[in-house]
Write an enzyme that holds these catalytic residues in place. Structure first.
Site, PDB file in Angstrom:
ATOM      1  N   ASP A 103       5.639  -5.425  -9.343  1.00 22.22           N
ATOM      2  CA  ASP A 103       4.611  -5.349 -10.385  1.00 22.22           C
ATOM      3  C   ASP A 103       4.054  -3.946 -10.601  1.00 22.22           C
ATOM      4  O   ASP A 103       3.724  -3.576 -11.728  1.00 22.22           O
ATOM      5  CB  ASP A 103       3.498  -6.373 -10.151  1.00 22.22           C
ATOM      6  CG  ASP A 103       2.832  -6.198  -8.801  1.00 22.22           C
ATOM      7  OD1 ASP A 103       3.327  -5.395  -7.976  1.00 22.22           O
ATOM      8  OD2 ASP A 103       1.811  -6.863  -8.561  1.00 22.22           O
ATOM      9  N   ARG A 172       3.374  -8.528   1.611  1.00 19.37           N
ATOM     10  CA  ARG A 172       2.164  -7.892   1.068  1.00 19.37           C
ATOM     11  C   ARG A 172       1.050  -8.922   0.965  1.00 19.37           C
ATOM     12  O   ARG A 172       0.657  -9.452   1.991  1.00 19.37           O
ATOM     13  CB  ARG A 172       2.474  -7.253  -0.291  1.00 19.37           C
ATOM     14  CG  ARG A 172       1.541  -6.098  -0.629  1.00 19.37           C
ATOM     15  CD  ARG A 172       1.907  -5.488  -1.945  1.00 19.37           C
ATOM     16  NE  ARG A 172       3.152  -4.763  -1.892  1.00 19.37           N
ATOM     17  CZ  ARG A 172       3.263  -3.487  -1.517  1.00 19.37           C
ATOM     18  NH1 ARG A 172       2.195  -2.822  -1.154  1.00 19.37           N
ATOM     19  NH2 ARG A 172       4.436  -2.884  -1.496  1.00 19.37           N
TER      20      ARG A 172
HETATM   21  O1  F6P Z   1       6.819  -4.974  -1.451  1.00 19.79           O
HETATM   22  C1  F6P Z   1       7.814  -5.051  -0.500  1.00 19.79           C
HETATM   23  C2  F6P Z   1       7.280  -4.735   0.865  1.00 19.79           C
HETATM   24  O2  F6P Z   1       8.338  -4.842   1.797  1.00 19.79           O
HETATM   25  C3  F6P Z   1       6.094  -5.567   1.330  1.00 19.79           C
HETATM   26  O3  F6P Z   1       6.457  -6.840   1.785  1.00 19.79           O
HETATM   27  C4  F6P Z   1       5.479  -4.701   2.368  1.00 19.79           C
HETATM   28  O4  F6P Z   1       4.116  -4.963   2.535  1.00 19.79           O
HETATM   29  C5  F6P Z   1       5.707  -3.320   1.807  1.00 19.79           C
HETATM   30  O5  F6P Z   1       6.794  -3.405   0.902  1.00 19.79           O
HETATM   31  C6  F6P Z   1       6.021  -2.259   2.836  1.00 19.79           C
HETATM   32  O6  F6P Z   1       6.103  -1.048   2.174  1.00 19.79           O
HETATM   33  P1  F6P Z   1       6.743   0.255   2.825  1.00 19.79           P
HETATM   34  O7  F6P Z   1       8.232   0.057   2.928  1.00 19.79           O
HETATM   35  O8  F6P Z   1       6.391   1.341   1.886  1.00 19.79           O
HETATM   36  O9  F6P Z   1       6.143   0.389   4.195  1.00 19.79           O
END
Ligand code: F6P
Length: 320
Positions: A103, A172
Protein backbone atom coordinates in the site's frame (compact mmCIF):
# COMPACT_ATOMS: atom_id res chain seq x y z
CA UNK A 1 0.76 3.14 -25.50
CA UNK A 2 4.12 2.03 -26.85
CA UNK A 3 6.44 1.82 -23.89
CA UNK A 4 5.72 0.96 -20.26
CA UNK A 5 7.86 0.87 -17.13
CA UNK A 6 7.75 -1.78 -14.41
CA UNK A 7 9.15 -1.66 -10.89
CA UNK A 8 8.96 -3.56 -7.61
CA UNK A 9 8.78 -1.58 -4.39
CA UNK A 10 8.62 -2.12 -0.61
CA UNK A 11 9.31 -5.49 1.00
CA UNK A 12 10.09 -8.18 -1.56
CA UNK A 13 7.65 -11.06 -1.90
CA UNK A 14 8.02 -14.45 -3.57
CA UNK A 15 6.24 -14.30 -6.89
CA UNK A 16 7.34 -10.78 -7.77
CA UNK A 17 9.65 -12.31 -10.38
CA UNK A 18 6.80 -14.32 -11.86
CA UNK A 19 4.86 -11.07 -12.09
CA UNK A 20 7.72 -9.15 -13.76
CA UNK A 21 7.97 -12.00 -16.26
CA UNK A 22 4.25 -11.78 -16.99
CA UNK A 23 4.33 -7.99 -17.42
CA UNK A 24 7.34 -8.12 -19.76
CA UNK A 25 6.14 -11.02 -21.89
CA UNK A 26 2.53 -9.90 -22.10
CA UNK A 27 3.62 -6.40 -23.10
CA UNK A 28 6.02 -7.70 -25.76
CA UNK A 29 3.32 -10.05 -27.04
CA UNK A 30 1.20 -6.97 -27.74
CA UNK A 31 4.08 -5.08 -29.37
CA UNK A 32 4.94 -2.83 -26.43
CA UNK A 33 8.43 -2.06 -25.16
CA UNK A 34 9.28 -2.46 -21.48
CA UNK A 35 11.68 -0.48 -19.32
CA UNK A 36 12.68 -2.26 -16.12
CA UNK A 37 13.22 0.16 -13.25
CA UNK A 38 15.62 -1.12 -10.60
CA UNK A 39 15.45 -0.54 -6.82
CA UNK A 40 11.85 0.70 -6.84
CA UNK A 41 11.23 4.42 -6.68
CA UNK A 42 14.90 5.02 -5.79
CA UNK A 43 15.95 3.76 -9.21
CA UNK A 44 13.08 5.70 -10.77
CA UNK A 45 14.57 8.92 -9.36
CA UNK A 46 18.18 7.94 -10.15
CA UNK A 47 17.45 6.73 -13.72
CA UNK A 48 18.57 3.22 -12.77
CA UNK A 49 16.56 1.62 -15.57
CA UNK A 50 16.86 0.00 -18.94
CA UNK A 51 15.05 -1.97 -21.63
CA UNK A 52 13.91 -5.53 -20.96
CA UNK A 53 13.34 -8.25 -23.53
CA UNK A 54 12.02 -11.81 -23.54
CA UNK A 55 15.37 -13.15 -22.33
CA UNK A 56 15.60 -10.63 -19.45
CA UNK A 57 12.93 -12.65 -17.68
CA UNK A 58 14.08 -16.15 -18.64
CA UNK A 59 14.49 -18.61 -15.75
CA UNK A 60 13.04 -16.33 -13.08
CA UNK A 61 9.57 -17.85 -12.67
CA UNK A 62 10.69 -20.02 -9.76
CA UNK A 63 13.01 -17.58 -8.04
CA UNK A 64 12.10 -15.71 -4.88
CA UNK A 65 12.88 -12.04 -4.38
CA UNK A 66 12.88 -9.63 -7.31
CA UNK A 67 15.42 -9.37 -10.13
CA UNK A 68 14.61 -5.65 -10.32
CA UNK A 69 15.57 -5.26 -6.66
CA UNK A 70 13.42 -3.20 -4.35
CA UNK A 71 13.65 -0.33 -1.90
CA UNK A 72 11.57 1.86 0.37
CA UNK A 73 12.25 5.35 -1.00
CA UNK A 74 11.88 8.37 1.26
CA UNK A 75 12.81 10.72 -1.61
CA UNK A 76 9.77 9.62 -3.62
CA UNK A 77 7.61 10.86 -0.74
CA UNK A 78 8.74 14.39 -1.63
CA UNK A 79 7.49 16.52 -4.54
CA UNK A 80 11.10 17.12 -5.62
CA UNK A 81 11.83 13.39 -5.76
CA UNK A 82 8.74 12.73 -7.85
CA UNK A 83 9.66 15.59 -10.21
CA UNK A 84 13.06 13.92 -10.76
CA UNK A 85 11.31 10.65 -11.54
CA UNK A 86 9.11 12.52 -14.03
CA UNK A 87 12.21 13.76 -15.83
CA UNK A 88 13.21 10.12 -16.30
CA UNK A 89 9.74 9.24 -17.54
CA UNK A 90 10.26 11.78 -20.32
CA UNK A 91 13.86 10.78 -20.95
CA UNK A 92 12.99 7.09 -21.33
CA UNK A 93 9.68 7.68 -23.13
CA UNK A 94 7.63 5.80 -20.52
CA UNK A 95 3.88 6.15 -21.13
CA UNK A 96 2.51 3.93 -18.40
CA UNK A 97 3.76 2.33 -15.20
CA UNK A 98 3.20 -1.00 -13.47
CA UNK A 99 4.00 -0.84 -9.75
CA UNK A 100 4.31 -4.15 -7.92
CA UNK A 101 4.31 -3.67 -4.14
CA UNK A 102 2.22 -2.87 -1.09
CA UNK A 103 0.00 0.00 0.00
CA UNK A 104 2.89 2.44 0.61
CA UNK A 105 4.07 1.87 -2.95
CA UNK A 106 0.53 2.35 -4.23
CA UNK A 107 0.18 5.65 -2.38
CA UNK A 108 3.34 6.85 -4.14
CA UNK A 109 1.99 5.68 -7.50
CA UNK A 110 -1.33 7.42 -6.99
CA UNK A 111 0.26 10.74 -5.99
CA UNK A 112 2.62 10.47 -8.96
CA UNK A 113 -0.34 9.98 -11.28
CA UNK A 114 -2.20 12.93 -9.78
CA UNK A 115 0.81 15.23 -10.05
CA UNK A 116 2.13 14.17 -13.45
CA UNK A 117 -0.70 12.38 -15.24
CA UNK A 118 1.29 9.22 -16.03
CA UNK A 119 -1.06 6.21 -16.05
CA UNK A 120 -0.31 3.79 -13.21
CA UNK A 121 -1.59 0.28 -12.54
CA UNK A 122 -0.68 -1.33 -9.23
CA UNK A 123 -0.20 -5.04 -8.52
CA UNK A 124 -0.43 -6.22 -4.88
CA UNK A 125 2.85 -7.88 -3.95
CA UNK A 126 3.45 -8.28 -0.22
CA UNK A 127 3.60 -11.23 2.15
CA UNK A 128 1.24 -9.40 4.53
CA UNK A 129 -2.00 -9.86 2.52
CA UNK A 130 -3.20 -6.60 3.99
CA UNK A 131 -4.57 -4.81 0.94
CA UNK A 132 -8.24 -4.01 0.38
CA UNK A 133 -9.73 -5.00 -2.99
CA UNK A 134 -7.99 -8.35 -3.31
CA UNK A 135 -8.43 -11.66 -1.51
CA UNK A 136 -4.73 -12.45 -1.90
CA UNK A 137 -1.48 -10.60 -2.48
CA UNK A 138 1.50 -12.10 -4.30
CA UNK A 139 3.88 -13.70 -1.79
CA UNK A 140 1.37 -14.39 0.96
CA UNK A 141 0.86 -18.05 0.08
CA UNK A 142 4.60 -18.71 -0.10
CA UNK A 143 5.15 -16.98 3.25
CA UNK A 144 2.36 -18.99 4.87
CA UNK A 145 3.89 -22.21 3.52
CA UNK A 146 7.28 -21.13 4.90
CA UNK A 147 5.71 -20.64 8.32
CA UNK A 148 3.87 -23.97 8.19
CA UNK A 149 7.14 -25.67 7.28
CA UNK A 150 8.77 -24.01 10.30
CA UNK A 151 5.91 -25.05 12.59
CA UNK A 152 6.30 -28.68 11.44
CA UNK A 153 10.00 -28.61 12.24
CA UNK A 154 9.54 -26.89 15.58
CA UNK A 155 6.81 -29.37 16.52
CA UNK A 156 9.33 -32.24 16.18
CA UNK A 157 11.66 -30.76 18.74
CA UNK A 158 8.80 -29.41 20.88
CA UNK A 159 7.32 -32.91 21.18
CA UNK A 160 10.67 -34.50 21.92
CA UNK A 161 11.36 -32.12 24.81
CA UNK A 162 7.72 -31.63 25.82
CA UNK A 163 8.11 -27.90 25.49
CA UNK A 164 5.96 -24.90 24.73
CA UNK A 165 7.04 -22.86 21.74
CA UNK A 166 6.11 -19.31 20.86
CA UNK A 167 6.68 -18.49 17.20
CA UNK A 168 6.62 -14.86 16.09
CA UNK A 169 5.68 -14.22 12.47
CA UNK A 170 5.63 -11.15 10.24
CA UNK A 171 2.63 -9.30 8.86
CA UNK A 172 3.20 -5.74 10.02
CA UNK A 173 -0.26 -4.69 11.35
CA UNK A 174 -2.05 -7.67 9.92
CA UNK A 175 -2.67 -11.08 11.49
CA UNK A 176 -3.27 -12.81 8.16
CA UNK A 177 -0.01 -14.79 8.03
CA UNK A 178 -0.40 -15.92 11.66
CA UNK A 179 -4.02 -16.89 11.13
CA UNK A 180 -3.53 -18.88 7.93
CA UNK A 181 -0.33 -20.58 9.10
CA UNK A 182 -1.81 -21.20 12.56
CA UNK A 183 -4.84 -22.96 11.10
CA UNK A 184 -2.74 -24.93 8.62
CA UNK A 185 -0.12 -25.82 11.22
CA UNK A 186 -2.50 -26.61 14.09
CA UNK A 187 -1.21 -23.95 16.48
CA UNK A 188 -2.73 -24.13 19.96
CA UNK A 189 -3.24 -20.35 20.12
CA UNK A 190 -3.02 -17.62 17.49
CA UNK A 191 -2.41 -14.05 18.64
CA UNK A 192 -3.30 -11.41 16.07
CA UNK A 193 -3.71 -7.63 16.28
CA UNK A 194 -7.33 -7.74 15.05
CA UNK A 195 -8.60 -9.76 18.04
CA UNK A 196 -7.98 -8.92 21.71
CA UNK A 197 -6.31 -11.62 23.80
CA UNK A 198 -4.94 -12.10 27.26
CA UNK A 199 -2.00 -14.26 28.24
CA UNK A 200 -3.83 -15.71 31.28
CA UNK A 201 -6.41 -17.35 28.98
CA UNK A 202 -3.65 -18.75 26.79
CA UNK A 203 -1.98 -20.23 29.88
CA UNK A 204 -5.28 -21.79 31.04
CA UNK A 205 -5.58 -23.45 27.65
CA UNK A 206 -2.00 -24.70 27.89
CA UNK A 207 -2.62 -26.18 31.33
CA UNK A 208 -5.81 -27.90 30.15
CA UNK A 209 -3.86 -29.33 27.24
CA UNK A 210 -1.23 -30.78 29.55
CA UNK A 211 -4.00 -32.30 31.70
CA UNK A 212 -5.37 -34.18 28.72
CA UNK A 213 -1.90 -35.43 27.81
CA UNK A 214 -0.58 -32.95 25.27
CA UNK A 215 3.17 -33.22 24.89
CA UNK A 216 3.84 -29.82 23.44
CA UNK A 217 2.21 -26.55 22.40
CA UNK A 218 2.81 -24.06 19.64
CA UNK A 219 1.61 -20.48 20.02
CA UNK A 220 1.74 -18.27 16.97
CA UNK A 221 2.16 -14.53 17.55
CA UNK A 222 1.75 -11.98 14.77
CA UNK A 223 4.38 -9.24 15.11
CA UNK A 224 1.61 -6.62 15.09
CA UNK A 225 -0.08 -8.25 18.10
CA UNK A 226 2.80 -8.57 20.54
CA UNK A 227 6.46 -9.40 20.90
CA UNK A 228 7.05 -13.15 20.84
CA UNK A 229 9.79 -12.73 23.45
CA UNK A 230 7.44 -10.92 25.84
CA UNK A 231 4.70 -13.52 25.41
CA UNK A 232 7.19 -16.35 25.95
CA UNK A 233 8.48 -14.69 29.13
CA UNK A 234 4.98 -14.21 30.51
CA UNK A 235 3.93 -17.80 29.77
CA UNK A 236 7.02 -19.08 31.55
CA UNK A 237 6.28 -16.84 34.55
CA UNK A 238 2.63 -17.88 34.77
CA UNK A 239 2.97 -21.62 34.08
CA UNK A 240 6.57 -22.47 34.84
CA UNK A 241 6.68 -24.32 31.52
CA UNK A 242 9.92 -24.68 29.62
CA UNK A 243 9.02 -22.10 26.95
CA UNK A 244 11.13 -21.35 23.89
CA UNK A 245 10.71 -18.47 21.46
CA UNK A 246 11.51 -18.50 17.74
CA UNK A 247 11.28 -15.33 15.66
CA UNK A 248 11.02 -16.45 12.05
CA UNK A 249 11.93 -13.05 10.57
CA UNK A 250 12.94 -12.64 6.96
CA UNK A 251 13.10 -16.33 6.09
CA UNK A 252 9.34 -15.98 5.65
CA UNK A 253 9.91 -13.69 2.67
CA UNK A 254 12.23 -15.93 0.65
CA UNK A 255 12.13 -19.16 -1.28
CA UNK A 256 10.71 -20.36 -4.54
CA UNK A 257 7.12 -19.13 -4.95
CA UNK A 258 4.32 -21.66 -4.59
CA UNK A 259 2.30 -22.56 -7.68
CA UNK A 260 -0.53 -20.44 -6.25
CA UNK A 261 1.68 -17.35 -6.09
CA UNK A 262 3.12 -17.96 -9.56
CA UNK A 263 -0.32 -18.29 -11.13
CA UNK A 264 -1.66 -15.28 -9.25
CA UNK A 265 1.39 -13.23 -10.28
CA UNK A 266 1.04 -14.24 -13.92
CA UNK A 267 -2.66 -13.36 -14.03
CA UNK A 268 -2.28 -10.05 -12.21
CA UNK A 269 0.77 -8.97 -14.22
CA UNK A 270 -0.95 -9.72 -17.53
CA UNK A 271 -4.08 -7.89 -16.44
CA UNK A 272 -2.05 -4.82 -15.45
CA UNK A 273 -0.68 -4.61 -19.00
CA UNK A 274 -4.16 -5.04 -20.48
CA UNK A 275 -5.47 -2.20 -18.35
CA UNK A 276 -2.68 0.17 -19.39
CA UNK A 277 -3.34 -0.70 -23.03
CA UNK A 278 -7.05 0.03 -22.49
CA UNK A 279 -6.17 3.52 -21.23
CA UNK A 280 -6.97 2.78 -17.57
CA UNK A 281 -5.10 4.38 -14.71
CA UNK A 282 -5.00 4.73 -10.92
CA UNK A 283 -6.22 1.17 -10.46
CA UNK A 284 -5.09 -1.94 -8.64
CA UNK A 285 -5.53 -5.41 -10.07
CA UNK A 286 -6.57 -8.08 -7.62
CA UNK A 287 -8.30 -11.41 -7.25
CA UNK A 288 -11.76 -11.73 -5.75
CA UNK A 289 -13.62 -15.01 -5.58
CA UNK A 290 -11.22 -16.42 -8.15
CA UNK A 291 -11.77 -13.62 -10.68
CA UNK A 292 -9.14 -11.05 -11.68
CA UNK A 293 -10.64 -7.62 -11.08
CA UNK A 294 -9.54 -3.98 -11.19
CA UNK A 295 -10.33 -1.62 -8.32
CA UNK A 296 -9.88 2.13 -8.23
CA UNK A 297 -7.00 3.05 -5.92
CA UNK A 298 -9.35 5.39 -4.03
CA UNK A 299 -11.17 2.27 -2.85
CA UNK A 300 -7.93 0.55 -1.85
CA UNK A 301 -5.70 3.08 -0.13
CA UNK A 302 -6.27 3.41 3.60
CA UNK A 303 -9.17 0.96 3.46
CA UNK A 304 -9.29 -1.94 5.92
CA UNK A 305 -8.51 -5.48 4.84
CA UNK A 306 -10.27 -7.47 7.57
CA UNK A 307 -9.20 -10.93 8.65
CA UNK A 308 -11.44 -13.92 8.08
CA UNK A 309 -13.19 -14.23 11.46
CA UNK A 310 -14.74 -17.56 10.52
CA UNK A 311 -11.24 -18.98 10.01
CA UNK A 312 -10.14 -17.58 13.37
CA UNK A 313 -13.10 -19.18 15.18
CA UNK A 314 -12.47 -22.48 13.43
CA UNK A 315 -8.79 -22.46 14.43
CA UNK A 316 -9.89 -21.99 18.07
CA UNK A 317 -12.36 -24.85 17.93
CA UNK A 318 -9.91 -27.24 16.28
CA UNK A 319 -7.06 -26.48 18.65
CA UNK A 320 -8.89 -27.30 21.89
O1 F6P B 1 5.64 -5.73 4.49
C1 F6P B 1 6.38 -6.89 4.46
C2 F6P B 1 7.18 -7.06 5.71
O2 F6P B 1 7.91 -8.27 5.62
C3 F6P B 1 6.39 -7.03 7.02
O3 F6P B 1 5.73 -8.23 7.29
C4 F6P B 1 7.43 -6.66 8.01
O4 F6P B 1 6.89 -6.03 9.13
C5 F6P B 1 8.31 -5.72 7.22
O5 F6P B 1 8.11 -6.00 5.85
C6 F6P B 1 9.79 -5.83 7.52
O6 F6P B 1 10.43 -4.84 6.80
P1 F6P B 1 12.01 -4.83 6.56
O7 F6P B 1 12.36 -5.94 5.61
O8 F6P B 1 12.27 -3.49 5.98
O9 F6P B 1 12.64 -5.06 7.90
Amino acid sequence: MQRIGVLTSGGDASGMNSCIRAVVRKAIYHGLEVIGIRRGYSGFIDADMGPMNLSSVADIIGRGGTILHTARSERFMTREGRAMAMENVERFGIQGLVVIGGDGSFTGASIFYQEHGIPVICVPGTIDNDIAGTDYTIGFDTAVNNVVDAINKIRDTATSHERTFVIEVMGRNSGNIALAAGLAGGAESILIPEIPFNVEDICKKLLNGIKRGKLHSVILVAEGAASGLEIGKKIKELTGFDTKVTILGHLQRGGSPTAFDRILAARLGAKAVELLMAGETNKMVGIRAGEIVATDLTEVLGKPSPINKEMYDLARILSI
